[in-house]
Motif scaffolding. Structure first.
Motif, short mmCIF file in Angstrom:
data_model
loop_
_atom_site.label_atom_id
_atom_site.label_comp_id
_atom_site.label_asym_id
_atom_site.label_seq_id
_atom_site.Cartn_x
_atom_site.Cartn_y
_atom_site.Cartn_z
N GLU A 33 0.72 -1.21 -0.07
CA GLU A 33 -0.08 0.11 -0.22
C GLU A 33 0.88 1.18 -0.03
OE1 GLU A 33 -3.74 -1.80 2.36
OE2 GLU A 33 -2.85 0.05 3.13
N LEU A 70 2.32 1.71 -3.50
CA LEU A 70 1.23 2.28 -4.43
C LEU A 70 1.08 3.63 -4.39
CD1 LEU A 70 -1.12 -0.64 -4.10
CD2 LEU A 70 -0.02 0.14 -6.35
N TYR A 116 -3.41 -2.61 -11.23
CA TYR A 116 -4.08 -1.63 -10.25
C TYR A 116 -4.86 -0.39 -11.23
CZ TYR A 116 -0.98 -4.23 -7.02
OH TYR A 116 -0.40 -5.02 -6.50
N PHE A 173 -3.22 3.91 -5.77
CA PHE A 173 -3.48 3.04 -6.69
C PHE A 173 -4.28 1.94 -5.95
CE2 PHE A 173 -2.19 4.13 -11.01
CZ PHE A 173 -1.31 5.33 -10.70
N PRO A 230 -6.39 -2.14 -6.11
CA PRO A 230 -6.24 -3.42 -7.15
C PRO A 230 -7.48 -3.45 -8.00
CG PRO A 230 -5.89 -3.89 -4.75
CD PRO A 230 -6.09 -2.53 -4.56
#
Length: 624
Positions: A541, A544, A598, A607, A609
Motif C-alpha cells: 500500500e 502504491l 491496479y 492506486f 487493486p
C-alpha cells in the motif's frame, strides 16, 4: 454553385447530370473542399509571397477598427486599440532588455488577455516566443524552458504558476524571470514584477522597421509537442506557417463578424489556430481560462458566440452533462476541431442544434491538413482520386509495419498506397522550399525520424505523422489510432518515454513499459504502465501511494498512468527493446491477465487493486 460545376462537367463529358452524379456520387463532396481550399490558398500564397506577417495583420486591423471589441474576458471588453497599446508597452519593455529579431523569450501562462498582448508585443520586435504548457511542472517544465533557448521567462497571472516556478528556483537561477499579476512586494526578490514595468512604460508605437530583418522563414513562435520519444520538444512555427494557420478558419466559412469562443489553451496549436484566424479576419474572441461544462452554454448565450473550436473529449463532457436551459438558445454557426468520434457526433449535433460541424486533422509540426465539409459523422477528410490529383499539398495513405511504425516498401523500395476499405499511415509531402527547415528545436536525429525519403520517387520527402487513417469505400478518411511512442489522452499527446523515465526514478521500479489503452466511453487512450520491480516481489500500500504521489508531482494530469501492471520480468525483443504489442492487446482485463493490476483512484489518492467487479462496473462510474 456545386451543382452548376457538376452540370458543366457532365455537359463536357457528353452525359446527363443525373448519370454523372450516379457514376461519381462522391464528386460533390470533393468540389466543396476544392472550392473552399483553392480560394483560401490563393490569398494565403499572395500573403506569403509579400511577407504579410500576422503581426502586420493585427496592426492593420487596429487601424481599420480601433474601437471594435477584440477580446472579451471575465465580462471585460478589450478593444483592438487597447490590446495594441498594451502590446506596445510590452514591446518597449522588451526593447530595453536588448532582445531583437531571432531572440527567444519563454511565456508560461494561462489563457488571458495579457497572454495575447505579451505574445504580440514581443512579436512587434520580431522576437520568437516559446509557448510553455501551463500544465507542466517539475523537471518537464525546466526541460521545456531550457529547450527553448530562451534566457528570459515571463510567468503569467496566477498563484499556481508563481508557486510552481518558485519551487524550481535553483533550476531557473540563470534566467531572468518576470512575474505578471503581482507587484514587487508579492514576489521573491530575485524576480521582477512585470506589472510594475507595465505601469511605468509608455504605449508608444513600435515602428515595423525594427523587424525588417524578419522573413517568412523566420521563427514566429515555438509550440511544444511530445514528439515520438522523450520529453516535449519545441516545434518551430515559422512565419510561413503562422500565415497558413491564420487562414484555416476561412475554409469553414467563418467571417469577420463572427465571435470566436476560445477555451482551448493558447500555448497549443488548437488555441492559436482560432486566435490567429480571428486576427486574420479582424473578429472578436471570447476567452476562458479553461474549459468548463457549467459555464459553456452560459458563455455561448451571453456573448452571442458563433464559432467554436473543439476537441472531441470536451464534446463528450457536454453530452454527458445535465440538460442546460440555454443549450439550444445560441447563435452558433459552426463548430470545428478534431476528435469528435462517430459514436457521439449525431447525438451531439442533434441535442445542441449545431448547424455545421467541420472535423479536420493536422499536426503542429506537420506539412499538410485534411478536412471535410460534408457533415459526415467521424470523417476527417477525403482521399478520392480527384482530391489526390488536385491537392496542392499531396498526402498519401500507405501500408505500414505496426511494430516499427514505419511504411512498408515494395520490391522497388517505394511506399505502397492503401485501397478503399483499408487502413494506413498518413504521409504528407515536404515542399522543397521548406525542406531545409527543421521541425523541432532539437537534435538532427529527432528531426530525421519524421521524414520518409524516396517514398514514391527518387528525391522526394514526406512527413510521417505516426497516425493511422481508415479510408472507406466512399473515399472518406477516419482517424484510427496513433503509432509509435505516443498516444493521445485528454486532447494531449503523451510521450511513453517521458512517463517511463519519471516512473523509473522511483527506487523500487526497475523498468516501466508505458502504452495507451482504450477505455469504453472515453476518446483517446488512457495511460498504462507495465512495471518490473527491483528488490520487492509485490507492491505494498505504501508503494502504491508513493507511485501515485510521484506521478502527481512530476507529470501533468493527462500524462499520469490510469492503470498499472506488475510483470515478473520485462518483455523485451532480441535487441533489448521493450515489446508493447501483446501488452496493448491484453489491455487491463483481469480475466485475461494473471499479473497484478491496479487502477488510479483519485478519491483515495492512491492506486487500488483492479478487481473483476471494478473492471466490469466500476470503471464506467470513475472519473478518469
Amino acid at each position: 454553385m456545386i451543382d452548376k460545376v457538376l452540370i458543366g462537367l457532365a455537359g463536357a463529358a457528353g452525359i446527363s447530370f443525373t448519370a454523372w452524379k450516379t457514376m461519381f456520387p462522391w464528386i460533390g463532396d470533393d468540389l466543396k473542399i476544392l472550392q473552399a481550399g483553392l480560394k483560401v490558398r490563393k490569398v494565403m500564397n499572395e500573403e506569403i509571397e509579400r511577407g504579410y506577417f500576422l503581426i502586420d495583420k493585427f496592426e492593420d486591423k487596429v487601424k481599420l477598427h480601433p474601437d471594435k471589441p477584440f477580446i472579451i474576458y471575465d465580462d471585460n471588453i478589450y478593444s483592438f486599440q487597447f490590446v495594441d497599446q498594451q502590446a506596445n508597452k510590452v514591446a518597449n519593455i522588451a526593447k530595453r532588455w536588448g532582445v531583437t529579431v531571432g531572440d527567444i523569450v519563454a511565456l508560461y501562462a494561462f489563457n488571458s488577455p495579457s497572454f495575447i498582448w505579451t505574445f504580440f508585443g514581443l512579436a512587434k520586435l520580431g522576437v520568437s516566443v516559446a509557448l510553455i504548457n501551463s500544465n507542466l511542472q517539475g523537471k518537464a517544465l525546466v526541460h521545456c524552458v531550457k529547450a527553448s533557448g530562451a534566457k528570459i521567462l515571463i510567468v503569467g497571472e496566477g498563484m499556481e504558476l508563481l508557486n510552481t516556478v518558485i519551487e524550481l528556483d535553483v533550476e531557473l537561477d540563470n534566467y531572468d524571470v518576470y512575474i505578471q499579476g503581482s507587484s514587487k512586494d508579492q514576489i521573491p526578490p530575485n524576480y521582477t514584477s512585470f506589472d510594475d514595468l507595465m505601469r511605468k512604460t509608455m504605449s508608444t508605437p513600435i515602428h515595423k522597421n525594427v523587424r525588417s530583418k524578419m522573413n517568412v522563414m523566420s521563427t514566429f513562435c515555438f509550440i511544444y509537442t511530445s514528439g515520438t520519444t522523450g520529453l516535449p520538444k519545441p516545434v518551430f512555427i515559422f512565419h510561413i506557417k503562422s500565415i497558413s494557420l491564420s487562414k484555416l478558419v476561412g475554409l469553414f466559412g467563418v467571417k469577420e463578424n463572427d465571435i470566436f469562443y476560445i477555451f482551448l489553451p493558447l500555448y497549443h496549436t488548437s488555441g492559436c489556430m482560432s486566435l490567429f484566424g480571428a486576427i486574420d479576419l479582424g473578429a472578436t474572441v471570447v476567452i476562458r481560462k479553461k474549459f468548463s461544462v457549467s459555464y459553456f452554454w452560459k458563455d455561448v448565450h451571453q456573448y452571442n458566440i458563433t464559432a467554436i473550436q473543439y476537441i472531441g473529449e470536451l464534446c463528450r463532457y457536454l453530452l454527458s452533462g445535465p440538460k442546460d436551459a440555454l443549450e439550444n438558445q445560441h447563435k452558433i454557426k459552426v463548430m470545428f476541431g478534431n476528435g469528435l468520434r462517430k459514436d457521439i457526433w449525431t447525438k451531439f449535433q442533434t441535442r445542441f442544434n449545431i448547424p455545421k460541424i467541420v472535423e479536420f486533422f493536422g499536426a503542429t509540426e506537420g506539412t499538410s491538413f485534411t478536412f471535410q465539409l460534408s457533415n459526415k459523422p467521424g470523417a476527417i477528410g477525403r482521399y478520392s482520386p480527384l482530391i489526390k490529383k488536385l491537392d496542392p499539398s499531396p498526402k498519401r495513405i500507405v501500408k505500414y509495419d505496426f511494430a516499427t511504425a514505419e511504411p512498408i516498401r515494395d520490391k522497388n523500395g517505394r511506399c505502397i498506397e492503401i485501397k478503399p476499405d483499408e487502413s494506413g499511415l498518413i504521409l504528407s509531402i515536404i515542399p522543397e522550399t521548406v525542406r531545409s527547415l527543421p521541425f523541432y528545436r532539437a537534435s538532427e536525429e529527432d528531426n530525421k525520424k519524421k521524414i520518409v525519403l524516396n517514398a514514391f520517387e527518387e528525391g522526394d520527402a514526406y512527413f510521417n505523422y505516426g497516425d493511422l487513417f481508415y479510408l472507406d469505400k466512399d473515399y472518406f478518411l477516419y482517424f484510427q489510432d496513433r503509432l509509435g511512442d505516443t498516444f493521445r489522452w485528454k486532447g494531449e499527446n503523451v510521450s511513453t518515454t517521458e512517463v517511463a523515465n519519471i516512473l523509473t526514478n522511483i527506487d523500487f521500479i526497475q523498468d516501466a513499459n508505458v502504452y495507451g489503452v482504450s477505455v469504453p466511453g472515453h476518446d483517446g487512450r488512457a495511460g498504462m504502465a507495465a512495471l518490473t520491480l527491483t528488490d520487492i516481489q509485490e507492491l505494498s500500500e505504501d508503494n502504491l501511494k508513493t507511485i501515485y504521489n510521484h506521478c502527481e508531482e512530476e507529470l501533468p494530469r493527462y500524462a499520469r498512468p490510469i492503470f498499472l501492471r506488475v510483470l515478473e520480468e520485462a518483455d523485451l525483443t532480441s535487441t533489448f527493446k521493450q515489446r508493447k504489442v501483446d501488452l496493448i492487446k491484453e489491455e487491463y482485463n483481469p480475466t485475461v491477465i494473471k499479473d497484478p493490476l491496479y487502477f488510479r483512484d483519485d478519491s483515495k489518492q492512491t492506486f487500488v487493486p483492479l478487481t473483476f467487479q471494478l473492471f466490469t462496473s466500476g470503471l464506467a462510474k470513475s472519473k478518469l
